[in-house]
Design an enzyme around this catalytic site. Sequence first.
Site, PDB file in Angstrom:
ATOM      1  CE1 TYR A 143      -0.858  -7.342 -19.568  1.00 37.74           C
ATOM      2  CE2 TYR A 143       0.425  -9.148 -18.963  1.00 37.74           C
ATOM      3  CZ  TYR A 143       0.380  -7.821 -19.210  1.00 37.74           C
ATOM      4  OH  TYR A 143       1.325  -6.848 -19.261  1.00 37.74           O
ATOM      5  CE1 TYR A 157     -12.304   3.780  -8.260  1.00 34.41           C
ATOM      6  CE2 TYR A 157     -14.694   3.723  -9.238  1.00 34.41           C
ATOM      7  CZ  TYR A 157     -13.662   3.384  -8.366  1.00 34.41           C
ATOM      8  OH  TYR A 157     -13.894   2.300  -7.462  1.00 34.41           O
ATOM      9  CE  LYS A 185       3.970 -13.362 -20.221  1.00 35.66           C
ATOM     10  NZ  LYS A 185       4.396 -12.447 -21.223  1.00 35.66           N
ATOM     11  CG  LEU A 205      -8.686  -4.944  -3.254  1.00 31.34           C
ATOM     12  CD1 LEU A 205      -8.385  -6.265  -3.850  1.00 31.34           C
ATOM     13  CD2 LEU A 205      -9.555  -5.225  -1.932  1.00 31.34           C
ATOM     14  CG  ASN A 258       3.520  -2.582 -12.635  1.00 34.16           C
ATOM     15  OD1 ASN A 258       4.313  -2.665 -13.606  1.00 34.16           O
ATOM     16  ND2 ASN A 258       3.640  -1.272 -12.012  1.00 34.16           N
ATOM     17  CG  ASP A 306       2.434   4.755  -6.157  1.00 36.48           C
ATOM     18  OD1 ASP A 306       1.728   4.073  -7.284  1.00 36.48           O
ATOM     19  OD2 ASP A 306       2.284   5.527  -5.742  1.00 36.48           O
ATOM     20  CG  ASP A 350      -2.077   0.543   1.125  1.00 42.01           C
ATOM     21  OD1 ASP A 350      -3.168   0.220   1.148  1.00 42.01           O
ATOM     22  OD2 ASP A 350      -2.076   1.956   0.876  1.00 42.01           O
TER      23      ASP A 350
HETATM   24  P1  NAD Z   1      -9.922   2.499  -0.167  1.00 44.56           P
HETATM   25  O1  NAD Z   1      -9.553   4.094  -0.537  1.00 44.56           O
HETATM   26  O2  NAD Z   1     -10.104   2.549   1.287  1.00 44.56           O
HETATM   27  O3  NAD Z   1      -8.631   1.509  -0.381  1.00 44.56           O
HETATM   28  C1  NAD Z   1      -7.669   1.792  -1.472  1.00 44.56           C
HETATM   29  C2  NAD Z   1      -6.202   1.563  -1.003  1.00 44.56           C
HETATM   30  O4  NAD Z   1      -5.387   1.272  -2.042  1.00 44.56           O
HETATM   31  C3  NAD Z   1      -5.790   2.433   0.126  1.00 44.56           C
HETATM   32  O5  NAD Z   1      -5.127   1.757   1.162  1.00 44.56           O
HETATM   33  C4  NAD Z   1      -4.816   3.310  -0.720  1.00 44.56           C
HETATM   34  O6  NAD Z   1      -3.920   3.871   0.148  1.00 44.56           O
HETATM   35  C5  NAD Z   1      -4.451   2.383  -1.556  1.00 44.56           C
HETATM   36  N1  NAD Z   1      -3.559   2.897  -3.005  1.00 44.56           N
HETATM   37  C6  NAD Z   1      -4.108   3.895  -3.697  1.00 44.56           C
HETATM   38  N2  NAD Z   1      -3.443   3.994  -4.704  1.00 44.56           N
HETATM   39  C7  NAD Z   1      -2.374   3.317  -4.749  1.00 44.56           C
HETATM   40  C8  NAD Z   1      -1.111   3.226  -5.400  1.00 44.56           C
HETATM   41  N3  NAD Z   1      -0.925   4.087  -6.369  1.00 44.56           N
HETATM   42  N4  NAD Z   1      -0.374   2.112  -4.842  1.00 44.56           N
HETATM   43  C9  NAD Z   1      -0.549   1.410  -3.748  1.00 44.56           C
HETATM   44  N5  NAD Z   1      -1.696   1.689  -3.044  1.00 44.56           N
HETATM   45  C10 NAD Z   1      -2.538   2.449  -3.410  1.00 44.56           C
HETATM   46  O7  NAD Z   1     -11.057   2.002  -0.930  1.00 44.56           O
HETATM   47  P2  NAD Z   1     -11.820   0.676  -0.698  1.00 44.56           P
HETATM   48  O8  NAD Z   1     -13.201   1.037  -0.765  1.00 44.56           O
HETATM   49  O9  NAD Z   1     -11.256  -0.316   0.140  1.00 44.56           O
HETATM   50  O10 NAD Z   1     -11.699   0.053  -2.270  1.00 44.56           O
HETATM   51  C11 NAD Z   1     -10.935  -0.888  -2.459  1.00 44.56           C
HETATM   52  C12 NAD Z   1     -10.730  -1.331  -4.125  1.00 44.56           C
HETATM   53  O11 NAD Z   1     -12.358  -1.607  -4.518  1.00 44.56           O
HETATM   54  C13 NAD Z   1     -10.696  -0.412  -5.009  1.00 44.56           C
HETATM   55  O12 NAD Z   1      -9.832  -0.753  -5.994  1.00 44.56           O
HETATM   56  C14 NAD Z   1     -11.915   0.230  -5.515  1.00 44.56           C
HETATM   57  O13 NAD Z   1     -12.093   0.839  -6.934  1.00 44.56           O
HETATM   58  C15 NAD Z   1     -12.449  -1.068  -5.528  1.00 44.56           C
HETATM   59  N6  NAD Z   1     -14.132  -0.730  -5.276  1.00 44.56           N
HETATM   60  C16 NAD Z   1     -14.649  -0.415  -3.924  1.00 44.56           C
HETATM   61  C17 NAD Z   1     -16.129  -0.275  -3.680  1.00 44.56           C
HETATM   62  C18 NAD Z   1     -16.726   0.270  -2.439  1.00 44.56           C
HETATM   63  O14 NAD Z   1     -17.806   0.546  -2.494  1.00 44.56           O
HETATM   64  N7  NAD Z   1     -15.699   0.066  -1.500  1.00 44.56           N
HETATM   65  C19 NAD Z   1     -16.594  -0.229  -4.959  1.00 44.56           C
HETATM   66  C20 NAD Z   1     -16.307  -0.624  -5.960  1.00 44.56           C
HETATM   67  C21 NAD Z   1     -14.936  -0.917  -6.308  1.00 44.56           C
END
Ligand code: NAD
Length: 308
Positions: free
Chosen positions: A157, A143, A103, A71, A97, A56, A31
């Site tokens: 992929y 997004y 892969k 995620l 990545n 990242d 994270d």
């Molecule tokens: P969140 O913002 O709490 O979690 C996202 C996590 O990703 C955070 O810990 C953040 O620090 C980390 N992150 C962001 N950019 C990053 C990067 N470049 N490198 C490394 N880490 C990074 O949101 P969430 O609700 O837990 O969502 C998690 C995933 O589920 C996301 O991909 C989101 O698009 C997807 N999602 C969530 C929901 C929802 O309702 N909660 C709905 C649809 C999709």
Amino acid sequence: MRILVTGGAGFLGSHLCERLIEQGNEVICLDNFFTGRKENITHLLPNPRFELVRHDVIDPFKFEVDQIYNLACPASPPHYQYNPIKTTKTSVMGAINCLGLAKRVKARVFQASTSEVYGDPQVHPQTEDYWGHVNPIGRRSCYDEGKRCAETLFFDYHRENKVDIRVIRIFNTYGPRMLANDGRVVSNFIVQALKGEDLTVYGDGSQTRSFCFVDDLVEGFIRFMNQTETVGPMNLGNPGEFTMLELAELVLKTVGGKAKITHKPLPADDPKQRRPDISLARRVLKWEPKIPLEDGLKRTVAYFKTQV
Ligand code: NAD
Ligand code: UDP
């Protein structure tokens, strides 16, 4: 198994890491802490099967793992719009990545996609075969289009390189460990009600969403990842559909107190209605949400009482 969870310190990611550890797996949580917090996973740090890596996803990474859950991506509109170019990079380069790693080490790789791939849907409820109605140049596009491109990469992929993918489309999910300043509707309403502030309903509040409690969703994640009938895409969410006014009233009833409802302008391209068709998940995973909105809100309110 050894499992990598990108975005593992976030709201959904931290619940997923917790569940995977409980099941006896080794978990690497990666994270960059943009919207995630160490507090979300502090309780896992003493466990020798849990590792935390600050990194990242737009920069390459290598781990010998059996499974990858991708995620990493800010999920709330204010957070993903804060640096929209970075949001697209996170979705697209993060996917490349993760897929490159999968892969190389022959891992199964899971993409946390979203109901936002359907945009402002003209088909209701949304089924997986609907291609969506998405503005490619609006405020939400970083997004929506980032996640759509990530799905494209996953399927290419899979077709070209036989990478073992799983793509899930998550509908609005809520619960403990959302940030108090997350900006999404459930946390906003609960925090406002607890502080005795007016609940900010955007527009007339007639737009609908379907809210899934986090525990139900994580159960669906793990069932989906470990089955071999379909690579997806598969909708996961709670098919109960509520207007934002109904949600505001339910939050007021749950929290009690004197807060009222106030209206603010509706953001551009805000989807008017959203509800998942979860027939595929019901059939393949024998899964459906168990926690009704009223119960999930009670548990989430209890959490936010410790935060605000
Ligand atoms: P969140 O913002 O709490 O979690 C996202 C996590 O990703 C955070 O810990 C953040 O620090 C980390 N992150 C962001 N950019 C990053 C990067 N470049 N490198 C490394 N880490 C990074 O949101 P969430 O609700 O837990 O969502 C998690 C995933 O589920 C996301 O991909 C989101 O698009 C997807 N999602 C969530 C929901 C929802 O309702 N909660 C709905 C649809 C999709
Ligand atoms: N919303 C609202 N008040 C808020 C935050 C959001 O009325 O304080 C509305 C928002 O306009 C949208 C719905 O609630 O119609 C869900 O918003 P959220 O940001 O939680 O998720 P998304 O729009 O991405 O589904």
